[in-house]
Structure formats: C-alpha cells, structure tokens
Design a protein around this motif. Structure first.
Motif, PDB file in Angstrom:
ATOM      1  N   MET A   1       0.837  -1.490   0.866  1.00 46.33           N
ATOM      2  CA  MET A   1      -0.096   0.019  -0.144  1.00 46.33           C
ATOM      3  C   MET A   1       0.720   1.162  -0.014  1.00 46.33           C
ATOM      4  N   ARG A   2       1.101   1.796  -1.593  1.00 48.52           N
ATOM      5  CA  ARG A   2       2.075   3.382  -1.201  1.00 48.52           C
ATOM      6  C   ARG A   2       1.166   4.340  -0.718  1.00 48.52           C
ATOM      7  N   ASP A   3       0.344   4.871  -1.054  1.00 44.55           N
ATOM      8  CA  ASP A   3      -0.178   5.679  -0.450  1.00 44.55           C
ATOM      9  C   ASP A   3      -1.798   5.221  -0.166  1.00 44.55           C
ATOM     10  N   PRO A   4      -1.491   5.635   1.437  1.00 51.78           N
ATOM     11  CA  PRO A   4      -2.731   5.148   1.476  1.00 51.78           C
ATOM     12  C   PRO A   4      -3.796   6.608   1.047  1.00 51.78           C
ATOM     13  N   GLU A   5      -4.156   7.515   1.211  1.00 55.13           N
ATOM     14  CA  GLU A   5      -4.582   8.397   1.162  1.00 55.13           C
ATOM     15  C   GLU A   5      -5.091   8.420  -0.845  1.00 55.13           C
TER      16      GLU A   5
ATOM     17  N   THR B   1      -5.062   6.214  -2.162  1.00 57.02           N
ATOM     18  CA  THR B   1      -5.810   4.486  -2.269  1.00 57.02           C
ATOM     19  C   THR B   1      -7.687   4.398  -2.445  1.00 57.02           C
ATOM     20  N   LEU B   2      -7.775   5.515  -1.017  1.00 56.78           N
ATOM     21  CA  LEU B   2      -9.134   6.171  -0.484  1.00 56.78           C
ATOM     22  C   LEU B   2      -9.908   7.040  -1.761  1.00 56.78           C
ATOM     23  N   ARG B   3      -9.284   8.045  -2.919  1.00 58.67           N
ATOM     24  CA  ARG B   3      -9.836   8.414  -3.103  1.00 58.67           C
ATOM     25  C   ARG B   3     -10.042   7.802  -4.728  1.00 58.67           C
ATOM     26  N   GLN B   4      -8.984   7.208  -4.898  1.00 64.52           N
ATOM     27  CA  GLN B   4      -8.807   6.190  -6.544  1.00 64.52           C
ATOM     28  C   GLN B   4     -10.163   5.315  -6.428  1.00 64.52           C
ATOM     29  N   HIS B   5     -10.986   5.033  -5.022  1.00 70.36           N
ATOM     30  CA  HIS B   5     -12.497   4.387  -5.024  1.00 70.36           C
ATOM     31  C   HIS B   5     -13.307   5.508  -4.230  1.00 70.36           C
ATOM     32  N   HIS B   6     -12.783   6.837  -5.033  1.00 71.80           N
ATOM     33  CA  HIS B   6     -14.586   7.720  -4.572  1.00 71.80           C
ATOM     34  C   HIS B   6     -14.666   7.189  -3.162  1.00 71.80           C
TER      35      HIS B   6
ATOM     36  N   LEU C   1     -13.416  -0.899   3.002  1.00 77.70           N
ATOM     37  CA  LEU C   1     -12.422  -1.937   2.546  1.00 77.70           C
ATOM     38  C   LEU C   1     -12.170  -2.862   1.833  1.00 77.70           C
ATOM     39  N   THR C   2     -12.924  -3.736   2.019  1.00 76.49           N
ATOM     40  CA  THR C   2     -12.658  -4.982   1.925  1.00 76.49           C
ATOM     41  C   THR C   2     -14.315  -5.031   0.661  1.00 76.49           C
ATOM     42  N   ASP C   3     -15.236  -4.538   0.649  1.00 73.53           N
ATOM     43  CA  ASP C   3     -16.085  -4.557  -0.668  1.00 73.53           C
ATOM     44  C   ASP C   3     -15.268  -3.879  -1.524  1.00 73.53           C
ATOM     45  N   LYS C   4     -14.483  -2.767  -1.266  1.00 75.63           N
ATOM     46  CA  LYS C   4     -14.236  -2.080  -2.980  1.00 75.63           C
ATOM     47  C   LYS C   4     -12.941  -3.334  -3.311  1.00 75.63           C
ATOM     48  N   GLY C   5     -12.731  -3.714  -2.866  1.00 78.99           N
ATOM     49  CA  GLY C   5     -10.723  -4.661  -3.084  1.00 78.99           C
ATOM     50  C   GLY C   5      -9.923  -4.115  -2.503  1.00 78.99           C
TER      51      GLY C   5
END
Lengths: 154, 154
Positions: free
Chosen positions: A1-5, A7-12, A60-64
């Motif tokens: 996980m490079r950049d958690p922040e 990562t979250l934005r990428q998944h809206h 997080l699990t639902d989004k994969g």
DNA sequence: ATCCCGATTTTGATAAAGTCCAAATCTGGA
DNA sequence: TCCAGATTTGGACTTTATCAAAATCGGGAT
C-alpha cells in the motif's frame, strides 16, 4: 500500500482519519484480526470505536482494497495483499497465518471437476498444520477449540 | 452410514437415543447446520436439547465419525462422508453446499509450494460461487452478509 | 435381573464476534 | 463558509457456540 490517501480517493471514498489508521494497521500487521487492528489503529489515532473499525474494514473489503480471510475457529483476518490469488497456511494451535503462492498454475489456479451448475468465482485454499513454534512447544494434535496463543506476530 | 449403532460401539461410545438421532439426521441431511440437525433429530426423538446436539456433534467429530466444515459467513455444517478428502462448492448467496472430488490427483491432493516450516496435515479447498437457483433468481454479486435462503434442500 | 458408577443429557448462564440503529460529527463540493 | 450526505460513535442486540452444575441414563459387575 504505497499511498493510503490516494488509494481511498481512487475508490471515491472520503478520506477520514479512521480509514487511514485502519489501512495503516492492516498494512503493518498482515492477517491481523479486527481486535488487533483496533489496537494498531488506536496507536495512531488515540481513539477509534470498535464499530468504526468494523465499518471501515467492511467498506475496504467491499471495494477490494483489502481482503478478508475467515479460517475456521478464528475471527476474520485481513490483509493488504490483493489482486493475486495466493492462499494461506494456518496453524491449528495458535492461528499463525502465512501466505503461500498459488497451488497449481496460474490465476484461476484450481477448477472443480464437477461444478454442479454453479458459477464459480474463487477457489479458496487453506493449508492446515502446526507452525514451527507450536511444534517445538509440543502441541501434538489439533484442539477442538484453539489454544490461547503462546506467541504473537506483530 | 450403514449401522449407526454398531458405528458407535466400534468407537467405544455408549449408545444413546440422542446419538442415534443426530447421526441419522446428519446422514439424511448432508451439510446441515446444527439447527437443521436439531430439527431432524427432533423429528425422530420428539425432544432433544440444543446442548445435546452440540455435545453429540462434537464427540462424533472428534472420533472422526462425521466431519465438520466451517465456510465463511455460515454456521458449521456436518457430513457423513469421511475418510476421503473431497472438497466443497458453496453458494455465496444461499449457502447451498455440494461435494466435489479432490482437485488434483490423489489423497494429499495439494501441496504448498513453501511450507514455512509448518507440519501440514490437510489442504482444505472451498469453491465459491452461485448455485443454479440463485443465478436464476438474479442474485448478481456476493453479499457481504448472506441473504436469507430462498430455497431449502431437505 | 438389579445395582451402581461414570458418562451423558438437560437447563440456564455466559462468551465471542459482529451487526443494527439512531444521534452526533465530519468531509468535501458549491 | 455552508450544507447535504456520508461517517463515526455508543449502546443494544443477534447468532453461534461453550461452560457449569444438577438430573438422568447406559451398561458392566454382581
């Protein structure tokens, strides 16, 4: 996980302190349970409710973004490593969990000989046994209910 | 299970009405849960406590007379068929469970590429998917928590 | 055939893991 | 800066299963 922040934005997903902390805890404690992740997240945040940990883990699990594994006689465990289809090696005595690469060949990895008309989307494999530490401790058989862990892996 | 009574005696277990009833229910309802087995056993006995069902299932499982399977998001299920190492096909939506023969080759069936020093005694495989009935019902994705069953298999 | 001890069953309390609900708070676009 | 909708929180609740103690039963010895 490079950049958690990001990562979250990428998944809206709105970025919250709780999500970042849970994501950090999952990354740094592979195969941790919800309770262990709560401890890890609190080390960063100071405070987070048990319910929020479950909320975040579910989203997080639902989004994969993370993967949930649910071995018998153990609470659910979570890991960072997604996108491949690796399997797990679980100690019957203490629950220690290790990753193992795919059992056979490439991505689908396994096919049922007779699918009974099911539309199969995953072949889950768990190897059960005793970890080196429990072997040395002389644990001889699989307990019906798991022993209290005699070591931890943080 | 040809003769439940002699099976019990072979394992040095006193023969009781509760054990016979549970054994019968497991035989006739493969992959049933403890609750379903309770219903089945009560159909024979009239009455049996929930605790006794658990007691019996635990003893029978410990002796290897029946096998317990514990898929994610489902209470434990029990089956008659022991001694081979077959695997299972589980519907993500309704929990319907089918036997499938061993994935690869003979009895050990699978080997981890790297055993991390574990002493492995079993490779458990679960194929996840949608059963024909749930496909027809238009269930499209794996629910985080299982839907109420829309059909039963007794 | 009867007795008796230890195993089994029963009842009720308890535990572990996780969810549901409503109120309070926060995020991020306008 | 404001606001609507999403998130977080706290507490009650559900499900699955175990624990503990008292009552009962099975089956070998008499």
């Amino acid at each position: 996980m490079r950049d958690p922040e990001s990562t979250l934005r990428q998944h809206h997903l709105p970025v919250t302190a709780q999500r970042l902390a849970v994501l950090w805890a999952v990354s740094h404690h592979p195969h941790a349970t919800a309770d262990e992740i709560t401890v890890g997240a609190r080390a960063l945040l100071g405070t987070i409710s048990r319910q929020s940990v479950y909320n975040v883990l579910n989203v997080l699990t639902d989004k994969g973004i993370i993967r949930r594994i649910q071995p018998a006689d153990s609470p659910a465990r979570y890991e960072d490593r997604v996108g491949d289809n690796h399997h797990h090696l679980v100690c019957r005595a203490c629950g220690q969990t290790e990753d193992v690469c795919c059992a056979v060949g490439g991505a689908p990895c396994l096919e049922a000989h007779d699918d009974h008309g099911f539309k199969i989307d995953e072949a889950e494999v768990i190897y059960w046994g005793l970890c080196p530490s429990c072997q040395r401790a002389g644990v001889s058989a699989a307990p019906a209910r798991p022993l209290p862990p005699h070591h931890h892996h943080d």
